[in-house]
Design a protein around this motif. Structure first.
Motif, PDB file in Angstrom:
ATOM      1  N   MET A 167     152.912 -31.560  25.787  1.00 40.38           N
ATOM      2  CA  MET A 167     152.717 -30.121  25.936  1.00 40.38           C
ATOM      3  C   MET A 167     151.630 -29.860  26.978  1.00 40.38           C
ATOM      4  N   TYR A 168     151.815 -28.811  27.748  1.00 45.23           N
ATOM      5  CA  TYR A 168     150.838 -28.438  28.780  1.00 45.23           C
ATOM      6  C   TYR A 168     150.017 -27.251  28.287  1.00 45.23           C
ATOM      7  N   VAL A 169     148.715 -27.317  28.402  1.00 45.41           N
ATOM      8  CA  VAL A 169     147.881 -26.201  27.928  1.00 45.41           C
ATOM      9  C   VAL A 169     146.883 -25.736  28.993  1.00 45.41           C
ATOM     10  N   ILE A 170     146.533 -24.470  28.872  1.00 48.09           N
ATOM     11  CA  ILE A 170     145.407 -23.892  29.602  1.00 48.09           C
ATOM     12  C   ILE A 170     144.393 -23.484  28.536  1.00 48.09           C
ATOM     13  N   LEU A 171     143.175 -23.891  28.706  1.00 44.68           N
ATOM     14  CA  LEU A 171     142.129 -23.572  27.725  1.00 44.68           C
ATOM     15  C   LEU A 171     141.007 -22.801  28.425  1.00 44.68           C
ATOM     16  N   VAL A 172     140.634 -21.683  27.836  1.00 43.14           N
ATOM     17  CA  VAL A 172     139.504 -20.907  28.380  1.00 43.14           C
ATOM     18  C   VAL A 172     138.526 -20.607  27.264  1.00 43.14           C
ATOM     19  N   TYR A 173     137.238 -20.691  27.562  1.00 46.38           N
ATOM     20  CA  TYR A 173     136.271 -20.338  26.523  1.00 46.38           C
ATOM     21  C   TYR A 173     135.201 -19.392  27.042  1.00 46.38           C
ATOM     22  N   ASP A 174     134.599 -18.698  26.108  1.00 42.36           N
ATOM     23  CA  ASP A 174     133.473 -17.804  26.367  1.00 42.36           C
ATOM     24  C   ASP A 174     132.458 -18.153  25.284  1.00 42.36           C
ATOM     25  N   ILE A 175     131.492 -18.981  25.669  1.00 46.26           N
ATOM     26  CA  ILE A 175     130.606 -19.618  24.692  1.00 46.26           C
ATOM     27  C   ILE A 175     129.148 -19.309  25.025  1.00 46.26           C
ATOM     28  N   GLY A 176     128.330 -19.108  24.012  1.00 43.09           N
ATOM     29  CA  GLY A 176     126.903 -18.865  24.228  1.00 43.09           C
ATOM     30  C   GLY A 176     126.277 -19.980  25.062  1.00 43.09           C
ATOM     31  N   GLU A 177     125.318 -19.603  25.899  1.00 40.82           N
ATOM     32  CA  GLU A 177     124.705 -20.514  26.867  1.00 40.82           C
ATOM     33  C   GLU A 177     124.193 -21.812  26.234  1.00 40.82           C
ATOM     34  N   LYS A 178     123.653 -21.690  25.037  1.00 39.26           N
ATOM     35  CA  LYS A 178     123.069 -22.863  24.378  1.00 39.26           C
ATOM     36  C   LYS A 178     124.112 -23.907  24.012  1.00 39.26           C
ATOM     37  N   ARG A 179     125.349 -23.458  23.824  1.00 43.01           N
ATOM     38  CA  ARG A 179     126.398 -24.360  23.359  1.00 43.01           C
ATOM     39  C   ARG A 179     127.377 -24.778  24.466  1.00 43.01           C
ATOM     40  N   VAL A 180     127.221 -24.158  25.633  1.00 45.52           N
ATOM     41  CA  VAL A 180     128.245 -24.316  26.660  1.00 45.52           C
ATOM     42  C   VAL A 180     128.302 -25.746  27.223  1.00 45.52           C
ATOM     43  N   GLY A 181     127.168 -26.418  27.305  1.00 42.16           N
ATOM     44  CA  GLY A 181     127.139 -27.794  27.814  1.00 42.16           C
ATOM     45  C   GLY A 181     127.931 -28.743  26.927  1.00 42.16           C
ATOM     46  N   LYS A 182     127.732 -28.593  25.629  1.00 39.10           N
ATOM     47  CA  LYS A 182     128.459 -29.417  24.646  1.00 39.10           C
ATOM     48  C   LYS A 182     129.960 -29.182  24.729  1.00 39.10           C
ATOM     49  N   MET A 183     130.322 -27.903  24.866  1.00 38.21           N
ATOM     50  CA  MET A 183     131.746 -27.554  24.900  1.00 38.21           C
ATOM     51  C   MET A 183     132.406 -28.095  26.168  1.00 38.21           C
ATOM     52  N   LEU A 184     131.718 -27.980  27.275  1.00 40.65           N
ATOM     53  CA  LEU A 184     132.226 -28.518  28.537  1.00 40.65           C
ATOM     54  C   LEU A 184     132.495 -30.016  28.405  1.00 40.65           C
ATOM     55  N   LYS A 185     131.530 -30.715  27.859  1.00 42.06           N
ATOM     56  CA  LYS A 185     131.634 -32.163  27.675  1.00 42.06           C
ATOM     57  C   LYS A 185     132.821 -32.517  26.779  1.00 42.06           C
ATOM     58  N   LEU A 186     132.966 -31.763  25.706  1.00 46.53           N
ATOM     59  CA  LEU A 186     134.073 -31.994  24.770  1.00 46.53           C
ATOM     60  C   LEU A 186     135.425 -31.784  25.458  1.00 46.53           C
ATOM     61  N   CYS A 187     135.577 -30.631  26.097  1.00 45.45           N
ATOM     62  CA  CYS A 187     136.878 -30.291  26.683  1.00 45.45           C
ATOM     63  C   CYS A 187     137.263 -31.267  27.794  1.00 45.45           C
ATOM     64  N   ARG A 188     136.283 -31.764  28.529  1.00 49.25           N
ATOM     65  CA  ARG A 188     136.576 -32.714  29.605  1.00 49.25           C
ATOM     66  C   ARG A 188     137.082 -34.047  29.089  1.00 49.25           C
ATOM     67  N   GLN A 189     136.858 -34.317  27.820  1.00 48.37           N
ATOM     68  CA  GLN A 189     137.410 -35.542  27.231  1.00 48.37           C
ATOM     69  C   GLN A 189     138.921 -35.441  27.022  1.00 48.37           C
ATOM     70  N   TYR A 190     139.435 -34.205  27.006  1.00 49.36           N
ATOM     71  CA  TYR A 190     140.850 -33.994  26.690  1.00 49.36           C
ATOM     72  C   TYR A 190     141.659 -33.400  27.847  1.00 49.36           C
ATOM     73  N   LEU A 191     140.977 -32.600  28.698  1.00 50.48           N
ATOM     74  CA  LEU A 191     141.714 -31.834  29.711  1.00 50.48           C
ATOM     75  C   LEU A 191     141.011 -31.890  31.068  1.00 50.48           C
ATOM     76  N   ASN A 192     141.674 -31.378  32.089  1.00 51.49           N
ATOM     77  CA  ASN A 192     141.082 -31.318  33.430  1.00 51.49           C
ATOM     78  C   ASN A 192     140.353 -29.999  33.631  1.00 51.49           C
ATOM     79  N   TRP A 193     139.179 -30.104  34.141  1.00 52.13           N
ATOM     80  CA  TRP A 193     138.327 -28.930  34.366  1.00 52.13           C
ATOM     81  C   TRP A 193     138.735 -28.286  35.681  1.00 52.13           C
TER      82      TRP A 193
END
Lengths: 87, 87
Positions: free
Chosen positions: A1-27
């Motif tokens: 399956m092909y997905v597009i993922l977008v997030y709107d995350i508080g600044e304090k948590r955004v680094g963690k989320m970026l790191k997580l998503c890059r483990q699964y998808l292309n930035w």
């Protein structure tokens, strides 16, 4: 399956989320990812994302398509050429 | 045609871009829009977006699908219930 993922995350948590998503998808843009992923992996990503998110403040949207061919992508302006620049 | 539009725009220009995109599509997250649009209207939107953007700094991506039914959407966390909150 092909997905597009977008997030709107508080600044304090955004680094963690970026790191997580890059483990699964292309930035592909600041808070936008895309790629092929299995159902199981997507569930795992969702589960781990929820652990990072403040559910009452943050938002994450996943668009799913059975086949990438159904989607056509057009980019205006700067293309992200250095995906590792912030890590 | 159904499109998803995401942008990453400098703070000074983001208000103008939000206003522009909301004339054509539905706002679903901070810098994410979706909706049905004709080819002609999408070209018009792209043309007007370029007038706002600094092409060497800003980025705008449009994902196109011939049919919304091909896409399934999953939302985690906060849903944008008040689209007019910032205007």
């Amino acid at each position: 399956m092909y997905v597009i993922l977008v997030y709107d995350i508080g600044e304090k948590r955004v680094g963690k989320m970026l790191k997580l998503c890059r483990q699964y998808l292309n930035w592909i843009q600041n808070s936008v990812f895309e790629g092929e992923i299995t159902d199981v992996k997507l569930k795992e990503l969702g589960f781990r994302a929820k652990e990072i998110m403040k559910m009452e403040e943050d938002s994450l949207i996943i668009f799913k398509s059975r086949n990438e061919k159904w989607l056509d992508k057009q980019i205006l302006g700067k293309e992200k050429s250095e995906p590792d620049i912030f890590l």
